[in-house]
Design a protein around this motif. Structure first.
Motif, PDB file in Angstrom:
ATOM      1  N   SER A  25       0.825  -1.201   0.000  1.00 31.17           N
ATOM      2  CA  SER A  25       0.000   0.000   0.000  1.00 31.17           C
ATOM      3  C   SER A  25       0.860   1.252   0.000  1.00 31.17           C
ATOM      4  O   SER A  25       0.628   2.205  -0.754  1.00 31.17           O
ATOM      5  CB  SER A  25      -0.909  -0.034   1.222  1.00 31.17           C
ATOM      6  OG  SER A  25      -1.591   1.168   1.357  1.00 31.17           O
ATOM      7  N   LEU A  26       1.876   1.216   0.851  1.00 28.34           N
ATOM      8  CA  LEU A  26       2.768   2.377   0.946  1.00 28.34           C
ATOM      9  C   LEU A  26       3.530   2.590  -0.356  1.00 28.34           C
ATOM     10  O   LEU A  26       3.856   3.723  -0.723  1.00 28.34           O
ATOM     11  CB  LEU A  26       3.738   2.177   2.107  1.00 28.34           C
ATOM     12  CG  LEU A  26       4.741   3.289   2.382  1.00 28.34           C
ATOM     13  CD1 LEU A  26       4.033   4.615   2.599  1.00 28.34           C
ATOM     14  CD2 LEU A  26       5.591   2.947   3.591  1.00 28.34           C
ATOM     15  N   ALA A  27       3.806   1.504  -1.069  1.00 25.73           N
ATOM     16  CA  ALA A  27       4.565   1.599  -2.315  1.00 25.73           C
ATOM     17  C   ALA A  27       3.884   2.537  -3.305  1.00 25.73           C
ATOM     18  O   ALA A  27       4.526   3.383  -3.923  1.00 25.73           O
ATOM     19  CB  ALA A  27       4.725   0.205  -2.930  1.00 25.73           C
ATOM     20  N   VAL A  28       2.583   2.372  -3.446  1.00 24.88           N
ATOM     21  CA  VAL A  28       1.846   3.205  -4.394  1.00 24.88           C
ATOM     22  C   VAL A  28       1.969   4.677  -4.022  1.00 24.88           C
ATOM     23  O   VAL A  28       2.219   5.537  -4.867  1.00 24.88           O
ATOM     24  CB  VAL A  28       0.364   2.787  -4.419  1.00 24.88           C
ATOM     25  CG1 VAL A  28      -0.419   3.673  -5.360  1.00 24.88           C
ATOM     26  CG2 VAL A  28       0.233   1.341  -4.838  1.00 24.88           C
ATOM     27  N   LEU A  29       1.815   4.937  -2.737  1.00 19.71           N
ATOM     28  CA  LEU A  29       1.885   6.329  -2.268  1.00 19.71           C
ATOM     29  C   LEU A  29       3.262   6.925  -2.494  1.00 19.71           C
ATOM     30  O   LEU A  29       3.400   8.006  -3.075  1.00 19.71           O
ATOM     31  CB  LEU A  29       1.574   6.387  -0.772  1.00 19.71           C
ATOM     32  CG  LEU A  29       0.167   6.756  -0.363  1.00 19.71           C
ATOM     33  CD1 LEU A  29       0.088   6.836   1.143  1.00 19.71           C
ATOM     34  CD2 LEU A  29      -0.263   8.062  -0.984  1.00 19.71           C
ATOM     35  N   SER A  30       4.282   6.239  -2.027  1.00 19.49           N
ATOM     36  CA  SER A  30       5.613   6.841  -2.079  1.00 19.49           C
ATOM     37  C   SER A  30       6.110   6.958  -3.507  1.00 19.49           C
ATOM     38  O   SER A  30       6.809   7.912  -3.848  1.00 19.49           O
ATOM     39  CB  SER A  30       6.601   6.041  -1.224  1.00 19.49           C
ATOM     40  OG  SER A  30       6.616   4.697  -1.616  1.00 19.49           O
ATOM     41  N   HIS A  31       5.714   6.005  -4.349  1.00 16.62           N
ATOM     42  CA  HIS A  31       6.070   6.130  -5.767  1.00 16.62           C
ATOM     43  C   HIS A  31       5.447   7.385  -6.358  1.00 16.62           C
ATOM     44  O   HIS A  31       6.108   8.179  -7.009  1.00 16.62           O
ATOM     45  CB  HIS A  31       5.597   4.918  -6.557  1.00 16.62           C
ATOM     46  CG  HIS A  31       5.600   5.122  -8.040  1.00 16.62           C
ATOM     47  ND1 HIS A  31       6.743   5.112  -8.799  1.00 16.62           N
ATOM     48  CD2 HIS A  31       4.594   5.384  -8.903  1.00 16.62           C
ATOM     49  CE1 HIS A  31       6.445   5.341 -10.060  1.00 16.62           C
ATOM     50  NE2 HIS A  31       5.136   5.507 -10.153  1.00 16.62           N
ATOM     51  N   ALA A  32       4.167   7.561  -6.099  1.00 19.18           N
ATOM     52  CA  ALA A  32       3.458   8.698  -6.676  1.00 19.18           C
ATOM     53  C   ALA A  32       4.026  10.012  -6.153  1.00 19.18           C
ATOM     54  O   ALA A  32       4.218  10.973  -6.904  1.00 19.18           O
ATOM     55  CB  ALA A  32       1.969   8.594  -6.370  1.00 19.18           C
ATOM     56  N   ILE A  33       4.290  10.049  -4.857  1.00 17.08           N
ATOM     57  CA  ILE A  33       4.783  11.293  -4.262  1.00 17.08           C
ATOM     58  C   ILE A  33       6.174  11.635  -4.774  1.00 17.08           C
ATOM     59  O   ILE A  33       6.475  12.783  -5.088  1.00 17.08           O
ATOM     60  CB  ILE A  33       4.794  11.174  -2.726  1.00 17.08           C
ATOM     61  CG1 ILE A  33       3.366  11.211  -2.204  1.00 17.08           C
ATOM     62  CG2 ILE A  33       5.598  12.297  -2.110  1.00 17.08           C
ATOM     63  CD1 ILE A  33       3.271  11.076  -0.715  1.00 17.08           C
ATOM     64  N   SER A  34       7.017  10.625  -4.884  1.00 18.12           N
ATOM     65  CA  SER A  34       8.382  10.905  -5.312  1.00 18.12           C
ATOM     66  C   SER A  34       8.450  11.140  -6.813  1.00 18.12           C
ATOM     67  O   SER A  34       9.339  11.822  -7.308  1.00 18.12           O
ATOM     68  CB  SER A  34       9.305   9.748  -4.932  1.00 18.12           C
ATOM     69  OG  SER A  34       8.987   8.609  -5.690  1.00 18.12           O
ATOM     70  N   ALA A  35       7.501  10.579  -7.569  1.00 17.67           N
ATOM     71  CA  ALA A  35       7.537  10.724  -9.025  1.00 17.67           C
ATOM     72  C   ALA A  35       7.158  12.135  -9.448  1.00 17.67           C
ATOM     73  O   ALA A  35       7.674  12.670 -10.412  1.00 17.67           O
ATOM     74  CB  ALA A  35       6.596   9.709  -9.665  1.00 17.67           C
ATOM     75  N   LYS A  36       6.236  12.753  -8.730  1.00 19.16           N
ATOM     76  CA  LYS A  36       5.767  14.088  -9.115  1.00 19.16           C
ATOM     77  C   LYS A  36       6.529  15.161  -8.340  1.00 19.16           C
ATOM     78  O   LYS A  36       6.340  15.346  -7.143  1.00 19.16           O
ATOM     79  CB  LYS A  36       4.263  14.203  -8.837  1.00 19.16           C
ATOM     80  CG  LYS A  36       3.974  13.970  -7.388  1.00 19.16           C
ATOM     81  CD  LYS A  36       2.504  13.988  -7.061  1.00 19.16           C
ATOM     82  CE  LYS A  36       1.713  15.099  -7.673  1.00 19.16           C
ATOM     83  NZ  LYS A  36       0.457  15.329  -6.928  1.00 19.16           N
ATOM     84  N   ARG A  37       7.381  15.819  -8.986  1.00 22.90           N
ATOM     85  CA  ARG A  37       8.027  16.929  -8.298  1.00 22.90           C
ATOM     86  C   ARG A  37       8.621  17.848  -9.325  1.00 22.90           C
ATOM     87  O   ARG A  37       8.724  17.507 -10.465  1.00 22.90           O
ATOM     88  CB  ARG A  37       9.085  16.416  -7.327  1.00 22.90           C
ATOM     89  CG  ARG A  37      10.390  16.010  -7.980  1.00 22.90           C
ATOM     90  CD  ARG A  37      11.433  15.753  -6.926  1.00 22.90           C
ATOM     91  NE  ARG A  37      11.138  14.556  -6.146  1.00 22.90           N
ATOM     92  CZ  ARG A  37      11.757  14.285  -5.011  1.00 22.90           C
ATOM     93  NH1 ARG A  37      12.587  15.137  -4.481  1.00 22.90           N
ATOM     94  NH2 ARG A  37      11.513  13.178  -4.367  1.00 22.90           N
TER      95      ARG A  37
END
Lengths: 216, 216
Positions: free
Chosen positions: B204-216
DNA sequence: AAAATATCGCTATTGACATACCGATATAAA
DNA sequence: TTTATATCGGTATGTCAATAGCGATATTTT
């Protein structure tokens, strides 16, 4: 060699693949610890009980070129998947709602592996505010906006009762949070650009209890 | 992953539908509490922010005939969905692994809504065995088979460290458990007929952290 | 050096679910 | 009584991920 992959890389990762990445990563880490220098997708699939083609496709999407008969270079693959997950540099998070579940998450060892650390915890109840739980001091909700902004925190963990779910989510969004890990049962409505990941125990239990009660 | 095979017998309820049922049920309960005698699928969809057709199809699968212009009879629909989930009569479960997470689940109020009660808890550590956590006495692992059989328990909750995951699952299966609620990160291998539902926080955390780190 | 083989990487097919569309019908309004 | 409308119920289409199959290639063996 193949410019298509290069161009499509940043957002081409399917969601199910991302979900499986932590599993692959754990397996790869174990194999590296066992002394392997190259990782074969077939071996990973075998170890994890997954379809070999699925594992190969998932691993290929990490962007590291593999060699036939050898497999993928272990270290590079490890680094690529870790980076894809955003686990390569530490992520700070705030936790809102220090009930039984919030308490457990504060005490949960295992987030370090995913480079996640809970920097602060908040609660609405005056009885809990001020206490230190598992090394983290519980602060009043009023401190949330300032702290989130000051520490530039992007991830919020929501472990409040259902009726407080949406209001607290709103506060997190207003403070500038980019992603919410939602442990409540309510479906949060958030503006575009904020990502919500739900961990609904009721949904999960539903599948089990339905299956168990249906077969007899 | 392959629970489709098991559920294909009497009711062919799609898995996603089952997952959404708890959400519908909560909404229906609220509407009944508000005095409604009939439930319109469109209203439910509106309240939950779902597509109206999706809600209609899901609700229709409960098997209760609805009437145009009125909606579905509230009480009957509530009963049908509750029954489909297997929440109409109480389910006993055992919990294995009284660490931080197991501790939290023992103290979690909210399972009563789903008619789930944890009848017994087990742990391998002698330091924990014998203690009473949230009203449940922690027993040694050796007592597991006898107790599960005697109480005819079908559901096991697995909250042990990763390396103990598979061995403990084997013990549960040997004792006659039908379903395992797996909170570890390991992919359990169980014989056909035993259903595993994974709650993997890392995924579950993987999806979040991927998305957060991908968009910047 | 040549053959055998294991593994990668691509494309096509399948299947399940979500979405869209349309007809049927009971209730309410005129 | 007649008309309008909201809602249910079924059918058709689209999309995404899982699976299957095949060709390409590097390594190992003879």
């Amino acid at each position: 060699m193949n410019e298509k992959n290069q161009l499509a890389r940043p957002f081409a990762l399917p969601l199910p693949t991302i979900r499986r990445y932590p599993v692959y990563l754990r397996c790869i880490n174990e194999m590296i610890a066992a002394g392997e220098t190259h990782i074969s997708s077939a071996v990973v699939a075998e170890k994890l009980g997954l379809d070999s083609v699925l594992a190969r496709k998932d691993i290929a999407m990490a962007g590291v070129p593999g060699k036939p008969r050898r497999g993928y270079p272990a270290r590079e693959l490890q680094a690529a998947i870790t980076a894809a997950l955003g686990w390569d540099n530490s992520t700070d998070a705030v936790l809102v709602g220090v009930g039984s579940l919030g308490n457990a998450l504060l005490g949960y060892r295992g987030f370090e592996e995913q480079s996640l650390s809970i920097a602060a915890a908040f609660d609405a109840s005056p009885e809990i505010v001020g206490k230190t739980i598992h090394g983290v001091k519980v602060r009043p909700m009023a401190d949330l906006p300032r702290l989130v902004k000051r520490l530039n925190i992007r991830l919020g963990i929501l472990t409040v009762p259902n009726d407080a779910g949406q209001p607290c989510a709103d506060k997190l969004v207003a403070a500038g949070i980019r992603g919410i890990w939602n442990f409540t049962s309510v479906r949060l409505s958030v503006p575009d650009g904020v990502i919500v990941q739900n961990v609904d125990l009721a949904q999960s239990l539903a599948v089990l209890s339905h299956a168990i009660s249906a077969k007899r």
